[in-house]
Enzyme design. Structure first.
Site, PDB file in Angstrom:
ATOM      1  N   PHE A 115     -21.429   4.301   4.508  1.00 60.44           N
ATOM      2  CA  PHE A 115     -20.925   4.396   3.143  1.00 60.44           C
ATOM      3  C   PHE A 115     -20.107   5.674   2.974  1.00 60.44           C
ATOM      4  O   PHE A 115     -20.542   6.754   3.343  1.00 60.44           O
ATOM      5  CB  PHE A 115     -22.101   4.387   2.146  1.00 60.44           C
ATOM      6  N   MET A 491      15.024  11.845 -12.240  1.00 61.12           N
ATOM      7  CA  MET A 491      15.866  12.120 -11.089  1.00 61.12           C
ATOM      8  C   MET A 491      16.249  10.823 -10.378  1.00 61.12           C
ATOM      9  O   MET A 491      17.378  10.662  -9.930  1.00 61.12           O
ATOM     10  CB  MET A 491      15.161  13.086 -10.123  1.00 61.12           C
TER      11      MET A 491
END
Lengths: 580, 180
Positions: A115, A491
């Site tokens: 895990f 941009m």
């Protein structure tokens, strides 16, 4: 001294021994033993709980860039580590000393897809200066010392240590005295004298000499030496994006920024110069444009602490491997008597005059065109910078953190950078949107008496703005955020406008009411929609004893000029809207 | 693109092989072969990599950026002894065995296993000679072929000595390299 400690205690003590005072992170299963131990050391080792590991990483980067000391960030195993990947890559590109500490699953399940197990050392191998997987408590004291030594020396960079949970839990007597075993790591600081003399010879022969100053000048603390060197030879100085702050822009020899959004006169000067002295810059493609056409007439002297940067992008006549400050000192020592500089001075003065003529010719035009539509616009972005610039200059004690995009280039262009090194902090090489808000947290902790302005676009702001909660929780009051909000990923939209027939694919962007969002976080939030409200809002932000966000709703489709299209020579500039 | 033979001394630490291989790959250079093993010095390994690159100087400089890399030498244009080993499992029915054995004699190859219908042959030599041997025995039928990477050593007294990087005794009395 030599008492038994748990691995986690050794980690805390190692950090304290190396002078670390603050860490940014988020706990999780695998890193819990470290957090358990941290509690005992909390008087010496401050932990700042961030809202996302990316924020923790950028905050540590902001701290490191504002101080020159190592920034420390922490994440747990699995996603904790992968969320640190972006700031680690950012620190690698911009040579920031960063220590990333990750928890790892227990060594008995390592490699078994446990895990939250991720191979973070494998993932970060190409984006760290070095990294470690520690499985044995007996290695911890040594590895922390070696890691911090590597991160902070030579060309600084990020180092990651991944520690299995059991290595933190087990106990041992730490050995703090083991000699560092790094036969392959010997950074060169002192420059080769013969090369230094070659450089002097070349500089003295120049008729059109030019200095480019980069991040290395700031990192080595060489701003004073650079001033002395430039003044002694009277050579004009260009500062790259990361070189901003290394040389005051008010200085008569200062020219400003080169490159893609640099000033026309800087790029022209580079193309015309006959000797180019680059100190601590790496000839990034945003500086050089098409590298094969860069500075065609110049013999290049390149000073860099990293030998692999020399000759990588630009052909070099005199390579010097060394620390920027030590190299400048050596150069100053090797300079001849004043009389022998007379010829260079006379050439340099004509040359500077020529560059200033270029500047007058183009700068005036730029200013005019950038503001041509001002009358029709309710809030031109330039007005925000102009007012902020004046206010900051008048008040002093400020640092500016920028994100990535149009607002970043405007900040670099339109603020007069005279406040010295480490006052302009930005994500350069990696161009990491989301950098500014968390980085400002680190800068604010490092400099509690300065006002920290985070200038950020509405795109980047929405990537990491949850750190506003961290800033509030930590009681930090000296951060002011200016969102340059144009409702676009500006941009990219600019490139779409200029090169892709205004096909605004994926760039229009909405957001919540940022001022209300700020209020929800317990900040003061202000909204500015007209140019005549700008000053009042900036003043209110300064007058407020707490964090403030100003949502500047600027004109939406404004471009950053001048501009060199990607992969073009820096001689081919789009100077105004008319050229586009 | 020119082929270069690069010899490295590296600290023997976990992950060093994948660091070197990863770096060469991501900088866009193609590895033709890579051989790694212990050197004359405990704690130090030696690698020989053969890469295709226009700009070998950048490869060398980039390799030096790795913390564990102690010494990098491009020996391509040096007088060197280069060796490679090939192990082949050949079809060897009774009829062709005699021929194979005599061919092995010509190439100084060794027969290391003989089965009912196959033979394993081992041959060591300069890369061109190894190549040549493989072509010569190919007609008999190659069932399996294995080659080591190339290793290279500079001729004469000159060289790249791992012991030069040793200065003091480390933990457990194992000498630890300290200088570059």
């Amino acid at each position: 001294m030599s008492e038994t400690r748990t691995g986690a205690q050794i980690m805390c003590e190692a950090l304290i021994r190396e002078g670390v005072e603050v860490m940014f992170g988020i706990p999780g299963g695998a890193i819990m033993p470290f957090y358990y131990a941290m509690w005992e050391y909390r008087d010496k080792l401050r932990h700042v709980l961030c809202r996302h590991e990316q924020g923790a990483g950028h905050a540590a980067e902001g701290y490191a860039r504002a101080t020159g000391r190592i920034g420390v960030c922490i994440g747990t195993s699995g996603p904790g580590g992968t969320n640190l990947v972006t700031p680690i890559a950012d620190a690698m590109m911009d040579s920031t000393p960063l220590l990333a500490i990750c928890g790892q699953v227990g060594s008995h399940v390592l490699g078994k897809d446990a895990f939250q197990e991720t191979d973070i050392t494998g993932i970060t191998m190409p984006i760290t200066k070095h990294n470690y997987l520690v499985k044995d408590v007996n290695d911890l004291a040594y590895v922390f010392r070696e890691a911090i030594y590597i991160a902070t020396t030579g060309r600084p960079g990020p180092v990651l240590i991944d520690i299995t949970k059991d290595a933190m839990q087990k106990s041992t007597v730490p050995n703090w005295d083991q000699k560092l075993n790094l036969p392959g790591y010997k950074p060169t600081y002192a420059p080769n004298r013969k090369q230094v003399r070659e450089a002097v010879k070349l500089l003295l022969s120049a008729q059109k000499p030019l200095i480019i100053a980069g991040n290395g000048v700031i990192m080595s603390g060489a701003t004073e030496e650079l001033r002395q060197f430039a003044e002694t030879l009277r050579i004009p100085v260009i500062t790259t994006l990361h070189g901003i702050g290394s040389f005051p822009e008010s200085h008569p020899l200062s020219l400003g920024m080169p490159g893609m959004h640099g000033w026309v006169h800087c790029n022209r000067a580079i193309q015309e110069c006959d000797v180019l002295f680059n100190i601590g810059g790496r000839f990034d493609d945003r500086v050089t444009g098409k590298a094969s056409t860069f500075a065609p007439n110049a013999k290049v002297i390149h000073v860099d602490i990293d030998p692999s940067e020399i000759g990588k992008n630009v052909k070099v006549t005199v390579p010097i491997v060394g620390d920027a400050r030590l190299t400048l000192l050596a150069l100053l020592e090797e300079l001849p008597e004043r009389e022998a500089l007379a010829e260079l001075h006379s050439h340099a003065s004509d040359w500077l005059e020529h560059i200033r003529d270029l500047q007058e010719k183009h700068q005036g035009k730029q200013q005019y065109v950038n503001r041509a539509n001002t009358a029709q616009w309710a809030l031109p972005p330039h007005d925000v910078y102009e007012k902020l610039n004046r206010t900051l200059a008048a008040r002093g004690n400020y640092r500016v953190v920028t994100d990535v995009g149009q607002h970043q280039m405007w900040a670099a262009q339109l603020i007069d950078w005279n406040a010295g090194p480490r006052t302009h902090i930005t994500s350069g090489g990696a161009g990491t949107m989301g950098f500014a808000v968390p980085a400002s947290l680190g800068v604010a902790i490092a400099h509690p008496n300065d006002t920290i302005w985070a200038i950020v676009g509405d795109g980047g702001f929405q990537m990491t703005n949850q750190e506003m909660a961290t800033i509030k929780q930590e009681g930090i009051k000296n951060i002011k955020i200016a969102v340059i909000n144009n409702g676009y990923l500006g941009m990219v939209r600019q490139w779409q406008e200029l090169f892709e027939n205004k096909r605004y694919s994926g760039t229009p962007l909405s957001g919540p009411d940022f001022a209300k969002l700020a209020e929800a976080y317990g900040w003061k939030g202000l909204t500015v929609e007209h140019a005549d409200q700008v000053q009042e809002a900036i003043d209110e932000a300064h007058a407020t004893d707490g964090p403030v966000l100003i949502d500047f709703r600027v004109e939406r489709e404004v471009n950053v000029f001048p501009m060199v299209p990607q992969n073009k020579s820096i001689a081919e500039m789009i100077i105004t809207e008319a050229d586009a | 693109m020119k082929t270069h033979t690069i010899v490295l001394l590296v600290q023997d630490r976990p992950g060093v092989l994948s660091r070197v291989a990863g770096l060469v790959r991501r900088r866009g250079y193609n590895i033709q072969s890579l051989a790694v093993g212990h050197s004359e010095q405990p704690g130090v390994s030696r690698m020989t990599i053969v890469v295709e690159s226009e700009d070998v100087e950048q490869v060398v400089k980039q390799l030096y950026r790795l913390i564990e890399v102690i010494k990098v030498s491009d020996v391509t244009d040096d007088p060197i002894v280069e060796r490679e080993m090939v192990v082949l499992k050949l079809n060897a029915p009774t009829a062709s065995r005699h021929e194979i054995v005599s061919m092995c004699g010509v190439f100084d190859a060794k027969i290391v296993d003989v089965g009912a219908s196959t033979m394993i042959v081992e041959m060591t030599g300069a890369p061109a000679k190894v190549e040549n041997f493989i072509e010569v025995v190919r007609p008999y039928g190659i069932r399996e072929l294995m080659r080591t990477g190339r290793i290279a050593m500079v001729r004469g007294a000159r060289g790249q000595f791992a012991t030069e990087y040793v200065e003091h005794a480390g933990p457990n009395g194992v000498p630890v390299p300290t200088t570059k």
